[in-house]
Design a protein around this motif. Structure first.
Motif, mmCIF file in Angstrom:
data_model
loop_
_atom_site.group_PDB
_atom_site.id
_atom_site.type_symbol
_atom_site.label_atom_id
_atom_site.label_comp_id
_atom_site.label_asym_id
_atom_site.label_seq_id
_atom_site.Cartn_x
_atom_site.Cartn_y
_atom_site.Cartn_z
ATOM 1 N N VAL A 24 0.702 -1.315 0.025
ATOM 2 C CA VAL A 24 0.028 0.052 -0.123
ATOM 3 C C VAL A 24 0.916 1.225 0.130
ATOM 4 O O VAL A 24 1.785 1.537 0.835
ATOM 5 C CB VAL A 24 -0.771 0.061 1.177
ATOM 6 N N LEU A 25 0.725 2.271 -1.142
ATOM 7 C CA LEU A 25 1.692 3.325 -1.306
ATOM 8 C C LEU A 25 0.808 4.559 -0.844
ATOM 9 O O LEU A 25 -0.458 4.420 -1.447
ATOM 10 C CB LEU A 25 2.155 3.289 -2.681
ATOM 11 N N GLY A 26 1.375 5.424 -0.231
ATOM 12 C CA GLY A 26 0.542 6.736 0.043
ATOM 13 C C GLY A 26 1.114 8.059 -0.318
ATOM 14 O O GLY A 26 2.654 7.923 -0.508
ATOM 15 N N ALA A 27 0.461 8.900 -1.069
ATOM 16 C CA ALA A 27 1.056 10.307 -1.293
ATOM 17 C C ALA A 27 0.605 11.323 -0.077
ATOM 18 O O ALA A 27 -0.415 11.299 0.215
ATOM 19 C CB ALA A 27 0.547 10.783 -2.713
ATOM 20 N N TRP A 28 1.810 11.954 0.172
ATOM 21 C CA TRP A 28 1.695 12.947 1.498
ATOM 22 C C TRP A 28 1.536 14.492 0.990
ATOM 23 O O TRP A 28 2.700 14.689 0.205
ATOM 24 C CB TRP A 28 2.333 12.672 2.683
ATOM 25 N N LEU A 71 1.881 7.830 -8.158
ATOM 26 C CA LEU A 71 1.827 6.652 -7.331
ATOM 27 C C LEU A 71 1.776 5.647 -8.199
ATOM 28 O O LEU A 71 2.403 4.597 -7.871
ATOM 29 C CB LEU A 71 0.217 6.751 -6.888
ATOM 30 N N MET A 72 1.255 5.720 -9.457
ATOM 31 C CA MET A 72 1.329 4.523 -10.326
ATOM 32 C C MET A 72 2.754 4.118 -10.876
ATOM 33 O O MET A 72 3.127 2.799 -10.888
ATOM 34 C CB MET A 72 0.478 4.794 -11.661
ATOM 35 N N ARG A 73 3.508 5.410 -11.035
ATOM 36 C CA ARG A 73 4.673 5.043 -11.347
ATOM 37 C C ARG A 73 5.617 4.270 -10.218
ATOM 38 O O ARG A 73 6.697 3.330 -10.581
ATOM 39 C CB ARG A 73 5.305 6.214 -11.834
#
Length: 137
Positions: A24-28, A71-73
């Motif tokens: 699970v990746l997040g952008a902050w 996020l996709m990259r």
């Protein structure tokens, strides 16, 4: 989505990530979580070369700022690091992110009608996409 349902979803997702079944990746933006994407890694034994993109979500006030693209990259890079050479994903026919996925090089495989429930009722179709990202190891 009811807060309790959202909490349950994230608890299950993060538990699966702890087991290595997904990432699970997040952008902050500072302390604010503005986007997430999940990379599903727990594939059947005859499909160890692929991963699936799930639940790309960006806060509505952050859309159009490149959050989803970044996020996709990052998910693609992680998939390659994990030895995956094929990504698959699906997105809603109505109000989905098909344009983003196509800009990122995903190929449309087809559409399945009445695949999922819309958040506010009714059914929507889904578009199935794929992309080669690495070499078979």
């Amino acid at each position: 989505l009811a807060p309790q349902a959202a909490r349950g979803f994230w608890e299950k997702s993060l538990a699966a990530a702890a087991r290595g079944e997904r990432a699970v990746l997040g952008a902050w933006d500072g302390k604010n979580l503005v986007g997430t994407v999940t990379l599903l890694l727990d594939c059947p034994p005859n499909q160890p070369h692929r991963a699936e993109i799930a639940k790309l979500m960006t806060r509505t006030d952050y859309r159009g700022r490149g959050v989803g693209t970044r996020l996709m990259r990052a998910a693609e890079r992680l998939a390659v690091e994990k030895g995956r050479m094929l990504l698959v994903l699906d997105t809603a026919t109505e109000e989905g992110a098909s344009r983003l996925y196509e800009r990122l090089g995903f190929t449309l495989a087809g559409e399945i009608p009445d695949y999922a429930l819309k958040p506010h009722g009714g059914l929507t179709g889904t578009l199935i996409y794929w992309k080669r990202i690495g070499q078979i190891s």
